[in-house]
Design a protein around this motif. Sequence first.
Motif, PDB file in Angstrom:
ATOM      1  N   LEU A   1       0.681  -1.134   0.127  1.00  0.00           N
ATOM      2  CA  LEU A   1       0.066  -0.055   0.015  1.00  0.00           C
ATOM      3  C   LEU A   1       0.970   1.224  -0.036  1.00  0.00           C
ATOM      4  N   ASP A   2       2.083   1.281   0.502  1.00  0.00           N
ATOM      5  CA  ASP A   2       2.764   2.221   0.322  1.00  0.00           C
ATOM      6  C   ASP A   2       3.427   2.532  -0.936  1.00  0.00           C
ATOM      7  N   ASP A   3       3.124   1.720  -1.952  1.00  0.00           N
ATOM      8  CA  ASP A   3       3.766   2.229  -3.530  1.00  0.00           C
ATOM      9  C   ASP A   3       2.825   3.113  -3.843  1.00  0.00           C
ATOM     10  N   PHE A   4       1.979   3.866  -3.299  1.00  0.00           N
ATOM     11  CA  PHE A   4       0.963   4.487  -4.079  1.00  0.00           C
ATOM     12  C   PHE A   4       1.166   6.135  -3.633  1.00  0.00           C
ATOM     13  N   ASP A   5       2.276   6.547  -3.336  1.00  0.00           N
ATOM     14  CA  ASP A   5       2.792   7.881  -3.070  1.00  0.00           C
ATOM     15  C   ASP A   5       1.715   8.491  -1.940  1.00  0.00           C
ATOM     16  N   GLY A   6       1.613   7.834  -0.942  1.00  0.00           N
ATOM     17  CA  GLY A   6       0.798   8.567  -0.112  1.00  0.00           C
ATOM     18  C   GLY A   6      -0.785   8.461  -0.147  1.00  0.00           C
ATOM     19  N   TYR A   7      -1.116   8.462  -1.321  1.00  0.00           N
ATOM     20  CA  TYR A   7      -2.671   8.285  -1.596  1.00  0.00           C
ATOM     21  C   TYR A   7      -3.356   7.282  -0.857  1.00  0.00           C
ATOM     22  N   SER A   8      -4.552   7.298  -0.412  1.00  0.00           N
ATOM     23  CA  SER A   8      -5.390   6.141   0.471  1.00  0.00           C
ATOM     24  C   SER A   8      -6.053   5.368  -0.712  1.00  0.00           C
ATOM     25  N   VAL A   9      -5.769   4.024  -0.268  1.00  0.00           N
ATOM     26  CA  VAL A   9      -6.430   3.112  -1.161  1.00  0.00           C
ATOM     27  C   VAL A   9      -7.624   2.459  -0.463  1.00  0.00           C
TER      28      VAL A   9
ATOM     29  N   GLU B   1     -15.370 -10.183  -7.073  1.00  0.00           N
ATOM     30  CA  GLU B   1     -14.161  -9.741  -7.612  1.00  0.00           C
ATOM     31  C   GLU B   1     -13.891  -8.325  -6.643  1.00  0.00           C
ATOM     32  N   TRP B   2     -12.362  -7.985  -6.627  1.00  0.00           N
ATOM     33  CA  TRP B   2     -11.982  -6.962  -5.718  1.00  0.00           C
ATOM     34  C   TRP B   2     -12.065  -5.663  -6.559  1.00  0.00           C
ATOM     35  N   VAL B   3     -12.187  -4.598  -5.894  1.00  0.00           N
ATOM     36  CA  VAL B   3     -12.314  -3.219  -6.731  1.00  0.00           C
ATOM     37  C   VAL B   3     -11.316  -2.470  -5.932  1.00  0.00           C
ATOM     38  N   VAL B   4     -10.493  -1.965  -6.162  1.00  0.00           N
ATOM     39  CA  VAL B   4      -9.502  -0.780  -5.575  1.00  0.00           C
ATOM     40  C   VAL B   4      -9.581   0.524  -6.327  1.00  0.00           C
ATOM     41  N   HIS B   5      -9.393   1.293  -5.330  1.00  0.00           N
ATOM     42  CA  HIS B   5      -9.273   2.790  -5.964  1.00  0.00           C
ATOM     43  C   HIS B   5      -8.912   3.790  -5.169  1.00  0.00           C
ATOM     44  N   PHE B   6      -8.211   4.825  -5.404  1.00  0.00           N
ATOM     45  CA  PHE B   6      -7.859   5.759  -4.499  1.00  0.00           C
ATOM     46  C   PHE B   6      -8.981   6.724  -4.105  1.00  0.00           C
TER      47      PHE B   6
END
Length: 64
Positions: free
Chosen positions: A4-12, A20-25
């Motif tokens: 999760l820290d691979d997303f430049d500080g954005y919340s996932v 199925e899984w849905v993921v977004h910022f």
Amino acid sequence: MKELDDFDGYSVILLQREGEWVVHFSELSNVAAFGETIEAALDDLHDNWQYIKEDYRRFREPLP
């Protein structure tokens, strides 16, 4: 699997819908990915995020 820290500080946001899984910022709801597993969805989100960041760099725009 991407961390999760691979997303430049954005919340996932992680959601499971109909198998199925849905993921977004949370800050950028139009940046999303899907997968049969949470790992697959996060990997896809990471790839999408890399493409989006490259577009921002190419057009010399700051990330939102």
